[in-house]
Motif scaffolding. Structure first.
Motif, mmCIF file in Angstrom:
data_model
loop_
_atom_site.group_PDB
_atom_site.id
_atom_site.type_symbol
_atom_site.label_atom_id
_atom_site.label_comp_id
_atom_site.label_asym_id
_atom_site.label_seq_id
_atom_site.Cartn_x
_atom_site.Cartn_y
_atom_site.Cartn_z
ATOM 1 N N ALA A 135 -20.369 -14.681 16.361
ATOM 2 C CA ALA A 135 -18.941 -14.912 16.156
ATOM 3 C C ALA A 135 -18.693 -15.970 15.082
ATOM 4 C CB ALA A 135 -18.294 -15.323 17.468
ATOM 5 N N LEU A 136 -19.251 -17.164 15.297
ATOM 6 C CA LEU A 136 -18.980 -18.283 14.405
ATOM 7 C C LEU A 136 -19.661 -18.074 13.044
ATOM 8 C CD1 LEU A 136 -17.493 -20.955 14.616
ATOM 9 C CD2 LEU A 136 -19.614 -22.018 15.372
ATOM 10 N N THR A 137 -20.961 -17.788 13.088
ATOM 11 C CA THR A 137 -21.742 -17.662 11.862
ATOM 12 C C THR A 137 -21.272 -16.489 11.006
ATOM 13 O OG1 THR A 137 -23.655 -18.649 12.902
ATOM 14 C CG2 THR A 137 -24.077 -17.232 11.032
ATOM 15 N N GLY A 138 -21.180 -15.319 11.638
ATOM 16 C CA GLY A 138 -20.755 -14.142 10.876
ATOM 17 C C GLY A 138 -19.300 -14.262 10.456
ATOM 18 N N GLY A 139 -18.503 -14.902 11.320
ATOM 19 C CA GLY A 139 -17.098 -15.107 10.982
ATOM 20 C C GLY A 139 -16.955 -15.970 9.732
ATOM 21 N N ALA A 140 -17.832 -16.961 9.610
ATOM 22 C CA ALA A 140 -17.766 -17.873 8.473
ATOM 23 C C ALA A 140 -18.011 -17.149 7.152
ATOM 24 C CB ALA A 140 -18.794 -18.994 8.641
ATOM 25 N N VAL A 141 -18.809 -16.080 7.196
ATOM 26 C CA VAL A 141 -19.019 -15.314 5.969
ATOM 27 C C VAL A 141 -18.220 -14.010 6.006
ATOM 28 C CG1 VAL A 141 -21.140 -16.283 5.061
ATOM 29 C CG2 VAL A 141 -21.256 -14.692 6.958
ATOM 30 N N LEU A 142 -17.219 -13.975 6.895
ATOM 31 C CA LEU A 142 -16.209 -12.911 6.915
ATOM 32 C C LEU A 142 -16.780 -11.526 7.179
ATOM 33 C CD1 LEU A 142 -14.181 -14.144 3.825
ATOM 34 C CD2 LEU A 142 -13.635 -14.513 6.226
ATOM 35 N N LEU A 143 -17.728 -11.434 8.124
ATOM 36 C CA LEU A 143 -18.304 -10.133 8.418
ATOM 37 C C LEU A 143 -17.463 -9.389 9.456
ATOM 38 C CD1 LEU A 143 -22.048 -11.147 8.555
ATOM 39 C CD2 LEU A 143 -20.801 -10.107 6.669
ATOM 40 N N THR B 156 -23.879 -4.425 5.592
ATOM 41 C CA THR B 156 -23.019 -5.580 5.390
ATOM 42 C C THR B 156 -21.583 -5.110 5.169
ATOM 43 O OG1 THR B 156 -24.852 -6.774 4.434
ATOM 44 C CG2 THR B 156 -22.654 -7.618 3.976
ATOM 45 N N ALA B 157 -20.693 -5.467 6.083
ATOM 46 C CA ALA B 157 -19.290 -5.066 5.916
ATOM 47 C C ALA B 157 -18.439 -6.321 6.018
ATOM 48 C CB ALA B 157 -18.912 -4.074 6.999
ATOM 49 N N PHE B 158 -17.571 -6.511 5.051
ATOM 50 C CA PHE B 158 -16.705 -7.683 5.067
ATOM 51 C C PHE B 158 -15.355 -7.314 5.670
ATOM 52 C CE2 PHE B 158 -19.687 -8.781 1.624
ATOM 53 C CZ PHE B 158 -20.148 -9.972 2.140
ATOM 54 N N VAL B 159 -14.852 -8.226 6.471
ATOM 55 C CA VAL B 159 -13.660 -7.917 7.247
ATOM 56 C C VAL B 159 -12.462 -7.675 6.326
ATOM 57 C CG1 VAL B 159 -13.082 -10.351 7.623
ATOM 58 C CG2 VAL B 159 -12.268 -8.638 9.220
ATOM 59 N N TYR B 160 -12.414 -8.417 5.213
ATOM 60 C CA TYR B 160 -11.255 -8.196 4.330
ATOM 61 C C TYR B 160 -11.314 -6.819 3.690
ATOM 62 C CZ TYR B 160 -14.769 -10.098 1.080
ATOM 63 O OH TYR B 160 -15.919 -10.329 0.399
ATOM 64 N N GLN B 161 -12.531 -6.335 3.429
ATOM 65 C CA GLN B 161 -12.637 -4.977 2.900
ATOM 66 C C GLN B 161 -12.279 -3.948 3.968
ATOM 67 O OE1 GLN B 161 -16.650 -4.928 1.458
ATOM 68 N NE2 GLN B 161 -16.103 -5.814 -0.526
ATOM 69 N N SER B 162 -12.756 -4.221 5.194
ATOM 70 C CA SER B 162 -12.509 -3.270 6.282
ATOM 71 C C SER B 162 -11.022 -3.081 6.529
ATOM 72 C CB SER B 162 -13.179 -3.738 7.566
ATOM 73 O OG SER B 162 -14.562 -3.901 7.363
ATOM 74 N N ILE B 163 -10.228 -4.144 6.310
ATOM 75 C CA ILE B 163 -8.789 -3.977 6.534
ATOM 76 C C ILE B 163 -8.040 -3.818 5.217
ATOM 77 C CG2 ILE B 163 -8.772 -5.184 8.757
ATOM 78 C CD1 ILE B 163 -7.707 -7.626 7.337
ATOM 79 N N GLY B 164 -8.808 -3.644 4.152
ATOM 80 C CA GLY B 164 -8.191 -3.307 2.869
ATOM 81 C C GLY B 164 -7.445 -4.455 2.211
ATOM 82 N N MET B 165 -7.993 -5.671 2.318
ATOM 83 C CA MET B 165 -7.367 -6.826 1.671
ATOM 84 C C MET B 165 -8.345 -7.395 0.660
ATOM 85 S SD MET B 165 -5.663 -9.149 4.575
ATOM 86 C CE MET B 165 -4.488 -10.211 3.817
ATOM 87 N N SER B 166 -7.842 -8.262 -0.200
ATOM 88 C CA SER B 166 -8.775 -8.965 -1.071
ATOM 89 C C SER B 166 -9.195 -10.234 -0.350
ATOM 90 C CB SER B 166 -8.128 -9.272 -2.414
ATOM 91 O OG SER B 166 -7.065 -10.166 -2.203
ATOM 92 N N LYS B 167 -10.327 -10.781 -0.815
ATOM 93 C CA LYS B 167 -10.901 -11.924 -0.106
ATOM 94 C C LYS B 167 -9.952 -13.129 -0.136
ATOM 95 C CE LYS B 167 -15.170 -14.603 -0.010
ATOM 96 N NZ LYS B 167 -16.527 -14.712 -0.594
ATOM 97 N N ASP B 168 -9.354 -13.404 -1.293
ATOM 98 C CA ASP B 168 -8.507 -14.585 -1.408
ATOM 99 C C ASP B 168 -7.301 -14.509 -0.470
ATOM 100 O OD1 ASP B 168 -7.755 -12.464 -2.933
ATOM 101 O OD2 ASP B 168 -6.899 -13.616 -4.569
ATOM 102 N N TRP B 169 -6.695 -13.323 -0.400
ATOM 103 C CA TRP B 169 -5.547 -13.165 0.488
ATOM 104 C C TRP B 169 -5.947 -13.295 1.947
ATOM 105 C CZ3 TRP B 169 -0.558 -13.512 -0.401
ATOM 106 C CH2 TRP B 169 -0.090 -13.308 -1.711
ATOM 107 N N PHE B 170 -7.126 -12.758 2.263
ATOM 108 C CA PHE B 170 -7.569 -12.832 3.655
ATOM 109 C C PHE B 170 -7.784 -14.283 4.072
ATOM 110 C CE2 PHE B 170 -10.587 -13.018 7.102
ATOM 111 C CZ PHE B 170 -10.059 -12.094 7.986
ATOM 112 N N VAL B 171 -8.439 -15.051 3.203
ATOM 113 C CA VAL B 171 -8.710 -16.455 3.536
ATOM 114 C C VAL B 171 -7.390 -17.198 3.745
ATOM 115 C CG1 VAL B 171 -9.679 -18.621 2.676
ATOM 116 C CG2 VAL B 171 -10.942 -16.496 2.377
ATOM 117 N N LEU B 172 -6.446 -16.973 2.858
ATOM 118 C CA LEU B 172 -5.140 -17.641 2.986
ATOM 119 C C LEU B 172 -4.470 -17.248 4.306
ATOM 120 C CD1 LEU B 172 -2.960 -19.423 1.745
ATOM 121 C CD2 LEU B 172 -2.005 -17.381 0.677
ATOM 122 N N LEU B 173 -4.473 -15.939 4.569
ATOM 123 C CA LEU B 173 -3.852 -15.444 5.806
ATOM 124 C C LEU B 173 -4.510 -16.075 7.020
ATOM 125 C CD1 LEU B 173 -1.834 -13.219 6.869
ATOM 126 C CD2 LEU B 173 -3.867 -11.809 7.214
#
Lengths: 170, 675
Positions: A135-143, B156-173
Motif C-alpha cells: 500500500a505505502l510503497t507502491g502508492g508512493a510510486v503511484l502503482l 507495471t501499471a500506474f494509477v494515473y494511467q489506469s484512470i486516464g490522467m496525467s501524472k502531474d494532475w494526479f499528484v495535485l488531485l
C-alpha cells in the motif's frame, strides 16, 4: 511506566517523517519499505529447518533457496523491531501487556490476534505485500495495484469492524 | 544520478543489508513515535475514534509521492533503478479484502506488529506468530492459488494511467484530496470523541497551506511535458552497461550466477518445481537437440516470456557456450530478475559432463557416478520423440521443414512465391478481403463440414474434400500453409481434412496472420489467380472413429479418452447438448490450455511445456488416445499437438463428438469432475 509515557507524535509530522524515510529507501535501496516479506522469509526458514526436503520442493518457499534469511527485507524487519524498541524505551512506552478492552477476555483477544495474523500473513503473500510493502510503497510510486489493494483493505476493514468491536470495550 | 542497490543488482550485498537495517530502524522509530505500537490506537481508525492511521499514511504517501516524483523528474534516480511492484488485480483485490479483515480482527498489520512486539505487546507477538502461520499456509496452498496469484498480470501499471490522467494532475488531485481528508478526519474525531487535537488549530491551517503550495509547485515542475516524458520513458538500453556489468562481475566472482551441469541434471530428473530451463540458441539448433524440458526463447522475447517467473523459482539459461547466455542474463538482471542462472559451459559442458558415455571418458569413473551418468543418458537421450519425430524427410518443398508441422513467418516469406506453395487463410471473409498474405486463398472452415447421416458438423467425406482442394488448385505435392486469425483450431481442422486425403504436406503459420502482420511482412488485398487441379479422392483416413468404436474402448478400457472441451462442459455444469457431462473414463484437458495469448497473437505454448503437460496425462508415446470435443473442431487442435508436435503415435479423433454421444440415449454419461 505507562503513567509517565510521553504523548504520541503529531500524526502529520510523523507522516512527513515516514514519507521521508520511504523516499530515502527508494533513493538508497531502490525499493520501498516492507514488513511482511521479512515475516514470510522467517516462516520459510522455520519450515526449512523443520522439514528441509519438503520445503526445498515447494514452489514458493523453495524458490528462496537454502538460506531465505539472506534477504534485505529480513534485515529491515529486524531493524523495525530495533527502532521500535529504541523509541519505546526512550518515550517510556515499553510495557509488557496484552492490549485489549477491559471487558474482553484474554483468550478472546489472543484468539483474535492469532486469527488476524493468519489472515494478514496469507493475504500479504497473495497481494505481494502488506500495508508497508504494497500500500505505502507502491502508492508512493503511484502503482495501480497498490491503490486497489489499499482501497480494498479499508473497505473490508470497515465492513468487518462491527463484528469484532467488543474486544475494545472498556 | 544515484545508483540504487536495486539498480546495481546488489540488494543482497552486505552494504545493502546494512542499509536495510538502518532504514528499518528509522521506520520502526517513526511508527512507534506515531503511536503505532498500540493495537488499540490502530483499531481506533475502524471505529472512528482515532484517525491517526489515515492521517499518517496519507501524509506519508503525499510526502513520498512528491519526493520520488521530483527525484525522477530531475534525474536524481532513474525509473529502472526503482523496483515497481507488478499490478495483478485479482490477487490484490482479494488480498486487500482478506488483509483488511485480518487487520481489524488482529488489531495489527505486519510493520506495526513488529513495533508493538518491540514495545512489549503480547498480542503483537501472537499476531506475528499468526502471520508466520499464514505464510506457511500460503506456501502449502501455493499450487492451488498460483493461477489466481498470477492472473491478469498488468506488469507495471500506474494509477494515473489506469484512470486516464496525467501524472502531474494526479499528484495535485491527490494532495488536494489529502488536505480535505485531514480536515474530515479531525471533524470525525470531534464528532465521535468530542475531542480533536488539531481541528481549526494554527498548525493544521499552516500544514494544509504548506501542502497546498508544495502540491502546486510539484504540479508545475512535473507539468513540463518534454523533459518529464524523457525522464519517465528512458529506455533500458540507456542505462550504463558498466553498472550491470559490475553487478554481474560481482556475482560471477561469488559464483552466484552459475549452475553446474551435474547439478542441473539432478534437478531436472528430480522434477524440481519452479525450474525453468531456457535454450537461447537458434530455433533450428533447438529443434535438432536440446536438453529435455528446456523451452526455446529467442533473446528478444526473453524478458517478456520469463516475466511470470521473475524472482520466482529458478531460471537457467544455456546456449552452446557461455557468452550468449551471459548477455541474456545481463538483460534479465537489469530488468530486476535475481533468479536467473547460467549453465556452466553451456550445452557443450552439459553433453561433456553428463551425457558422454562412461566408456568414452578419458579418466576412470567410479561406479556410483557411472550409474548416475547412465541414468542421465537414459533420461536425456532416450524417448524425446517430439524432436526425433521431426527429423526432416526428403523430397519436401522446403528443406528442413518437418511436415505436418509449423512454419515460421520468415521461412514462409522466403517461399511464398514458390509454385509448390499454397497459402490458405482461414479468417472470416471481411478480414481477408481487407488485407491478407499476398497470394493467399480465403477458405471458410465450415465449408469442409456438413451433416453426415443426421450428425451435424462432421468433416466431409474424402471425395467432397478432394473436390474442394481441386477448386483451390491444390495437388498432392503442394505445400499447403494454413493461416489462422484468432482460432488455431480452424487451421488444425483443415489439417484433418488434408490428412483424410493423406496429404501430409501442410504446415501452420506460426502465430498466424496477426504474427505475420506484427512482424511487418507484406500484405495485400488482391485475389490470387488460380487454375483448377484434379485432386485424387482416395480416402486415407485411419484416425477418425465412430461412437461404436469409442464405446468399445470405453467398455474394455483400451484407450485413453481425452475430452478437450472447457471444464464446465466436462463436469456437466454447462451443456448445449441433449445430455450434460462426459464419456465415463474420459480425462479433461481443455484445448485452450495448449495455446497462449501474447500481446500480438495467439500461439502454441513452447513444445517443452506441452510435452511436460501431456506426460502427466498420457502414459506413453504409444498409448492409444481418443480426442474429442463437441463437434471435432477443438479436438483437431489437440490432435495436431499430440501427433505432430509431441510425437504421440496413436491418436484417434472422435469427430461426431459430444453432440452425437449426448444424443444417443443408450450410451453412458457421467457428470462431475472425476473421469
Amino acid at each position: 511506566m505507562n503513567s509517565s509515557a510521553k504523548p504520541y507524535m503529531n500524526p502529520y509530522l510523523a507522516g512527513v517523517c515516514l514519507g521521508l524515510v520511504l523516499t530515502g529507501s527508494f533513493l538508497i535501496l531502490g525499493t520501498g519499505l516492507g514488513a511482511s516479506s521479512g515475516i514470510a522469509r522467517i516462516a520459510a526458514a522455520i519450515e526449512g529447518w523443520m522439514l528441509p526436503d519438503h520445503t526445498a520442493k515447494t514452489t514458493y518457499f523453495g524458490a528462496w533457496g537454502k538460506s531465505p534469511l539472506d534477504y534485505y527485507l529480513v534485515y529491515m524487519f529486524i531493524g523495525t523491531m530495533i527502532g521500535g524498541l529504541i523509541s519505546a524505551v526512550k518515550e517510556n512506552r515499553l510495557s509488557f501487556q496484552l492490549e485489549k478492552g477491559c471487558q474482553c477476555s484474554s483468550w478472546k483477544r489472543i484468539t483474535l490476534a492469532l486469527t488476524g495474523g493468519l489472515l494478514v500473513g496469507y493475504a500479504s503473500r497473495l497481494a505481494q505485500g502488506c500495508t508497508s510493502g504494497q500500500a505505502l510503497t507502491g502508492g508512493a510510486v503511484l502503482l495501480t495495484g497498490s491503490f486497489v489493494f489499499l482501497i480494498c483493505l479499508f473497505a473490508s476493514g470497515y465492513a468487518a469492524a462491527y463484528f469484532v468491536r467488543r474486544q475494545w470495550n472498556d | 544520478m544515484i545508483d540504487t542497490f536495486f539498480g546495481l543488482g546488489q540488494l543482497d550485498s552486505s552494504k545493502a543489508l546494512f542499509m536495510s537495517l538502518v532504514i528499518g530502524i528509522l521506520f520502526g522509530m517513526v511508527l512507534e513515535r506515531a503511536g503505532f505500537g498500540s493495537s488499540r490506537r490502530l483499531s481506533g481508525v475502524f471505529y472512528f475514534k482515532d484517525m491517526a492511521v489515515i492521517k499518517v499514511m496519507f501524509t506519508a504517501m503525499i510526502t513520498a509521492i512528491m519526493g520520488i516524483a521530483l527525484s525522477l523528474r530531475f534525474g536524481l534516480v532513474a525509473e529502472q533503478a526503482i523496483y515497481l511492484n507488478p499490478t495483478l488485480y485479482k490477487a490484490q483485490i482479494l488480498g486487500g479484502l482478506i488483509f483488511g479483515i485480518g487487520f481489524v480482527i488482529g488489531g495489527w498489520c505486519p510493520g506495526t506488529a513488529a513495533v508493538g512486539a518491540a514495545s512489549g505487546k503480547w498480542d503483537a507477538f501472537i499476531f506475528l506468530g499468526g502471520a508466520v502461520g499464514g505464510s506457511f499456509f500460503f506456501n502449502e496452498t501455493y499450487t492451488w492459488v498460483k493461477e489466481l496469484y498470477e492472473a491478469g498480470n498488468q506488469h507495471t501499471a500506474f494509477v494515473y494511467q489506469s484512470i486516464g490522467m496525467s501524472k502531474d494532475w494526479f499528484v495535485l488531485l491527490f494532495v488536494l484530496i489529502g488536505i480535505l481528508v485531514f480536515w474530515c478526519m479531525e471533524l470525525i474525531e470531534k464528532k465521535i470523541t468530542q475531542k480533536s487535537d488539531y481541528l481549526n488549530t494554527v498548525f493544521l491551517k499552516q500544514f494544509s497551506f504548506v501542502l497546498l503550495i508544495s502540491g502546486f509547485s510539484v504540479f508545475m515542475l512535473l507539468g513540463d511535458p518534454s523533459s518529464a516524458a524523457k525522464n519517465n520513458e528512458s529506455p533500458v538500453q540507456s542505462q550504463p552497461v558498466e553498472t550491470s556489468e559490475t553487478a554481474l562481475l560481482n556475482q560471477i566472482e561469488n559464483a552466484l550466477d552459475h549452475i553446474e551441469p551435474e547439478e542441473l541434471a539432478r534437478r531436472v530428473i528430480k522434477g524440481q518445481q519452479g525450474l525453468v530451463l531456457v535454450d537461447v540458441r537458434s530455433e533450428p539448433e533447438f529443434l535438432k537437440f536440446h536438453i529435455k524440458t528446456a523451452r526455446h526463447i529467442p533473446l528478444k522475447d526473453l524478458v517478456e516470456q520469463l516475466e511470470p517467473y521473475r524472482n520466482l523459482g529458478m531460471i537457467v539459461l544455456y546456449s552452446n557456450g557461455m557468452t550468449h547466455p551471459a548477455q541474456a542474463r545481463d538483460v534479465l538482471f537489469r530488468m530486476g530478475f535475481s533468479n536467473a542462472y547460467l549453465l556452466t559451459d553451456g550445452l557443450d559442458g552439459f553433453i561433456n559432463q553428463c551425457l558422454r558415455p562412461v566408456s568414452l571418458r578419458p579418466e576412470p569413473v567410479p561406479e556410483s557416478n557411472a550409474r548416475e551418468i547412465n541414468q542421465w543418458r537414459q533420461f536425456f537421450l532416450v524417448s524425446d520423440s517430439a524432436t526425433a519425430a521431426k527429423t526432416p524427410m526428403d523430397g519436401l518443398p522446403i528443406k528442413g521443414l518437418a511436415l505436418p508441422g509449423i512454419i515460421d513467418a520468415q521461412t514462409l516469406f522466403a517461399h511464398m512465391n514458390d509454385p509448390g506453395v499454397r497459402v490458405i487463410d482461414l479468417r472470416s471473409q471481411p478480414e481477408y478481403n481487407t488485407s491478407h498474405i499476398p497470394g493467399s486463398l480465403s477458405l471458410n472452415v465450415e465449408s469442409l463440414r456438413g451433416n453426415i447421416k443426421g450428425v451435424p458438423s462432421c468433416l466431409l467425406p474424402a471425395h467432397l474434400l478432394a473436390g474442394h482442394l481441386s477448386l483451390m488448385g491444390i495437388q498432392p505435392k503442394t505445400l499447403v500453409v494454413l493461416v489462422y486469425g484468432e482460432k488455431v483450431q480452424d487451421v488444425t481442422l483443415v489439417g484433418m481434412a488434408l490428412e483424410r486425403l493423406g496429404h501430409a504436406n501442410y504446415a501452420l503459420l506460426s502465430g498466424g496472420y496477426l504474427q505475420w502482420k506484427a512482424l511487418g511482412f507484406a500484405t495485400d488485398a488482391m485475389l490470387p489467380e488460380i487454375s483448377f487441379s484434379t485432386y485424387p479422392d482416395t480416402d486415407k483416413d485411419q484416425f477418425t472413429i465412430d461412437y461404436k468404436a469409442v464405446f468399445s474402448h470405453v467398455q474394455n478400457k483400451t484407450a485413453l479418452i481425452l475430452d478437450v472441451r472447457p471444464q464446465a462442459y466436462y463436469t456437466g455444469e454447462k451443456s448445449d447438448e441433449a445430455r450434460a457431462g462426459h464419456i465415463p473414463g474420459a480425462v479433461n484437458r481443455p484445448f485452450d490450455l495448449d495455446t497462449v495469448k501474447t500481446a500480438e497473437t495467439i500461439a502454441f505454448k513452447p513444445i517443452s511445456e506441452l510435452a511436460v503437460a501431456y506426460e502427466t496425462i498420457i502414459p506413453s508415446k504409444e498409448s492409444l488416445v481418443i480426442v474429442h470435443c463437441r463437434t471435432g473442431h477443438q479436438a483437431s487442435q489437440t490432435f495436431f499437438v499430440l501427433k505432430h508436435l509431441l510425437g504421440y503415435s496413436r491418436i484417434l479423433w472422435y469427430d461426431a463428438g459430444w453432440t452425437e454421444w449426448a444424443a444417443r440415449k443408450e450410451l453412458p454419461v457421467k457428470t462431475g469432475t472425476t473421469p
